[in-house]
Design an enzyme around this catalytic site. Structure first.
Site, PDB file in Angstrom:
ATOM      1  N   ASP A   1       0.856  -1.193   0.000  1.00 29.39           N
ATOM      2  CA  ASP A   1       0.000   0.000   0.000  1.00 29.39           C
ATOM      3  C   ASP A   1       0.898   1.252   0.000  1.00 29.39           C
ATOM      4  OD1 ASP A   1      -1.642   2.129   0.564  1.00 29.39           O
ATOM      5  OD2 ASP A   1      -2.666   1.175   2.265  1.00 29.39           O
TER       6      ASP A   1
ATOM      7  N   GLU B   1      29.909   5.808   5.821  1.00 30.24           N
ATOM      8  CA  GLU B   1      29.838   4.397   6.157  1.00 30.24           C
ATOM      9  C   GLU B   1      29.710   3.572   4.878  1.00 30.24           C
ATOM     10  OE1 GLU B   1      25.702   5.286   8.150  1.00 30.24           O
ATOM     11  OE2 GLU B   1      25.948   3.139   7.990  1.00 30.24           O
TER      12      GLU B   1
ATOM     13  N   CYS C   1      26.092   5.942  10.928  1.00 27.33           N
ATOM     14  CA  CYS C   1      25.563   7.278  10.619  1.00 27.33           C
ATOM     15  C   CYS C   1      26.080   8.361  11.560  1.00 27.33           C
ATOM     16  CB  CYS C   1      24.035   7.254  10.627  1.00 27.33           C
ATOM     17  SG  CYS C   1      23.359   6.099   9.445  1.00 27.33           S
TER      18      CYS C   1
ATOM     19  N   THR D   1      14.006   2.810   2.607  1.00 27.98           N
ATOM     20  CA  THR D   1      14.837   3.773   3.351  1.00 27.98           C
ATOM     21  C   THR D   1      16.220   3.946   2.725  1.00 27.98           C
ATOM     22  OG1 THR D   1      15.691   2.145   4.944  1.00 27.98           O
ATOM     23  CG2 THR D   1      13.626   3.216   5.495  1.00 27.98           C
TER      24      THR D   1
ATOM     25  N   SER E   1      16.801  -1.911  15.393  1.00 22.57           N
ATOM     26  CA  SER E   1      17.513  -0.641  15.211  1.00 22.57           C
ATOM     27  C   SER E   1      16.600   0.538  15.572  1.00 22.57           C
ATOM     28  CB  SER E   1      18.068  -0.499  13.793  1.00 22.57           C
ATOM     29  OG  SER E   1      17.045  -0.331  12.845  1.00 22.57           O
TER      30      SER E   1
ATOM     31  N   HIS F   1      18.765  12.563  13.575  1.00 18.00           N
ATOM     32  CA  HIS F   1      19.224  11.705  12.478  1.00 18.00           C
ATOM     33  C   HIS F   1      17.977  11.112  11.827  1.00 18.00           C
ATOM     34  CE1 HIS F   1      20.896   8.604  10.102  1.00 18.00           C
ATOM     35  NE2 HIS F   1      20.527   7.622  10.904  1.00 18.00           N
TER      36      HIS F   1
ATOM     37  N   LYS G   1       9.333   9.315  16.120  1.00 12.54           N
ATOM     38  CA  LYS G   1       9.097   8.259  17.119  1.00 12.54           C
ATOM     39  C   LYS G   1       9.856   8.578  18.405  1.00 12.54           C
ATOM     40  CE  LYS G   1       8.773   4.390  13.859  1.00 12.54           C
ATOM     41  NZ  LYS G   1       8.006   3.198  14.194  1.00 12.54           N
TER      42      LYS G   1
ATOM     43  N   ASN H   1      17.515   8.383   2.850  1.00 21.45           N
ATOM     44  CA  ASN H   1      18.551   8.260   3.863  1.00 21.45           C
ATOM     45  C   ASN H   1      19.913   8.557   3.247  1.00 21.45           C
ATOM     46  OD1 ASN H   1      19.964   7.646   6.164  1.00 21.45           O
ATOM     47  ND2 ASN H   1      19.345   5.491   6.257  1.00 21.45           N
TER      48      ASN H   1
ATOM     49  N   SER I   1      24.351   3.418  14.119  1.00 17.85           N
ATOM     50  CA  SER I   1      24.154   2.041  14.559  1.00 17.85           C
ATOM     51  C   SER I   1      25.484   1.416  14.968  1.00 17.85           C
ATOM     52  CB  SER I   1      23.540   1.206  13.431  1.00 17.85           C
ATOM     53  OG  SER I   1      22.217   1.611  13.206  1.00 17.85           O
TER      54      SER I   1
END
Ligand code: COA
Length: 388
Positions: A29, A79, A111, A152, A201, A233, A242, A275, A308
């Protein structure tokens, strides 16, 4: 003496794929990608662009305006390095025709590399106030066609000149940071595609934010109300929200509204580029500075960096009087609008045409549109670049 960001520039490839079309092709979707993840478009790098050409292109946004004889170091945070030994920074120095009497090196910690470079630059300028440092964060985020992380992906670079008496942002020496050896995301050296424990993550990102924010508050006495905006970030634009949501209840309504609105503005470029790993936090910063007309000199900006593996850091910066004169929002908007949209099959073809993990010679696509910096191919296991 103040130290901070005197100049800032960005670059992203001239091609993108529309994420509603990608969702349809993947039988998902479209609202999951556009609302659930928060991405509308994704930059796609042609074979003739890599982290070196993108880094040089981002720096070229301002390099002709600064005294390059004062640059003491070029540091590239990445990275997605193109060599396990030689740094991208020394090639960037060459492509930009910079003087020889400087240090050049590359920094890696997922990152977080862009922030590590920025902090190294700040410390260097503190000891050598007559010199400046060129910091570039440059990455191509690749998870694989039809993978969970495909939505992403992205590509781009952000360059910053760090100096004494900066004209955009004063960087404060108030960082709170945490390092923990965890396996949420990594990239083995045989591949250019990352391995991500997606849900884990996400959880770790939020946990690191909560921990460094709590430490920052305790150490500085600052509260959410002190900040005009908090930049995050942005592996995808929903991610920072979030984390922000978990602390917003600590603030009054006006502060919540301000932080939410500035978060929305800060995600504008990322929503269209995707990203860019090390540069994502700084692309968000540029998006905010370019797009928020209510910001003013003296405003305090919070910055949450996450890499990470993992490192998290929270620090702050203050907007300098006249900062807006150093920015060029119309150019960035026009650049993004002028990009070429790829169909999903064309994106897949571009994604798969890349420098191979082998000793073979290789030529990049001569028809691909790039910046004036271009990777022409690989000959005798050496990458060949031109400044056209
Ligand atoms: N309409 C609107 N929203 C929708 C939707 C729809 N039709 N379908 C799903 N969503 C929402 C989900 O509710 C979820 O929202 P939430 O995160 O607020 O709960 C969101 O879309 C993502 O859905 P989910 O099923 O969790 O996605 P996923 O299993 O495909 O995983 C990632 C998403 C980001 C974890 C995955 O893309 C990934 O692994 N990315 C690489 C790693 C990464 O970026 N890590 C970030 C930390 S550095």
């Amino acid at each position: 003496m103040t130290i901070g960001i005197d100049q800032i520039g960005m670059y992203s490839p001239h091609y993108y794929v529309d994420l509603a079309e990608l969702a349809q092709a993947r039988d998902v979707d479209p609202n999951k990608f556009i609302i659930g993840i928060g991405q509308s478009q994704q930059a796609v790098a042609p074979s003739a662009e890599d982290i070196v050409t993108m880094a040089a292109a981002a720096a070229s946004e301002f390099i002709s305006k600064v005294d390059t004889n004062k640059i003491g170091m070029v540091i590239v945070g990445t990275e997605t390095g193109i060599d396990a030994s030689k740094s991208a920074a020394v090639i960037v120095q060459h492509l930009l025709d910079l003087p020889e009497n400087m240090r050049t090196y590359e920094i890696k910690q997922a990152c977080y590399g862009g922030t590590a470079a920025l902090m190294a630059a700040r410390d260097y300028v503190a000891l050598h106030p007559d010199r400046t440092v060129l910091v570039v964060a440059s990455d191509i985020a690749r998870y694989g066609l039809a993978s969970g992380g495909e939505v992403t992906q992205g590509a781009g670079a952000v360059a910053m000149l760090v100096s004494a008496q900066p004209r955009i942002l004063e960087l404060h020496d108030d960082s709170q940071f945490i390092s923990r050896d965890i396996a949420d995301f990594w990239r083995p050296v045989y591949t250019d595609m990352a391995i991500a424990m997606g849900k884990y993550s996400n959880e770790q990102y939020v946990q690191f934010f909560q921990d460094v924010w709590a430490n920052y508050k305790a150490a500085t006495g600052h509260d959410l109300a002190d900040f005009a905006a908090i930049n995050f970030h942005l592996p995808y634009t929903k991610m920072g929200m979030k984390a922000l949501r978990t602390v917003l209840p600590q603030a009054d309504e006006a502060t919540q509204n301000r932080l939410n609105e500035h978060y929305r503005i800060a995600t504008t470029y990322s929503r269209r580029i995707g990203n860019i790993y090390t540069g994502s936090l700084y692309l968000g910063l540029m998006s905010l500075l370019d797009g928020a007309s209510d910001l003013k000199a003296g405003d305090l900006l919070g910055m949450f960096s996450y890499g990470s593996g993992a490192v998290g850091e929270f620090f702050s910066m203050t907007l300098v009087d006249g900062y807006e004169k150093q920015l060029s929002p119309e150019d960035h908007e026009a650049f993004l609008d002028a990009r070429t949209k790829l169909s999903v099959p064309a994106y897949e073809q571009m994604f798969l045409n890349k420098v191979p993990y082998s000793a073979a010679d290789y030529s990049t696509d001569p028809a691909a549109i790039t910046s004036r910096f271009r990777l022409t191919g690989v000959k005798d296991q050496q990458r060949k670049y031109v400044n056209q």
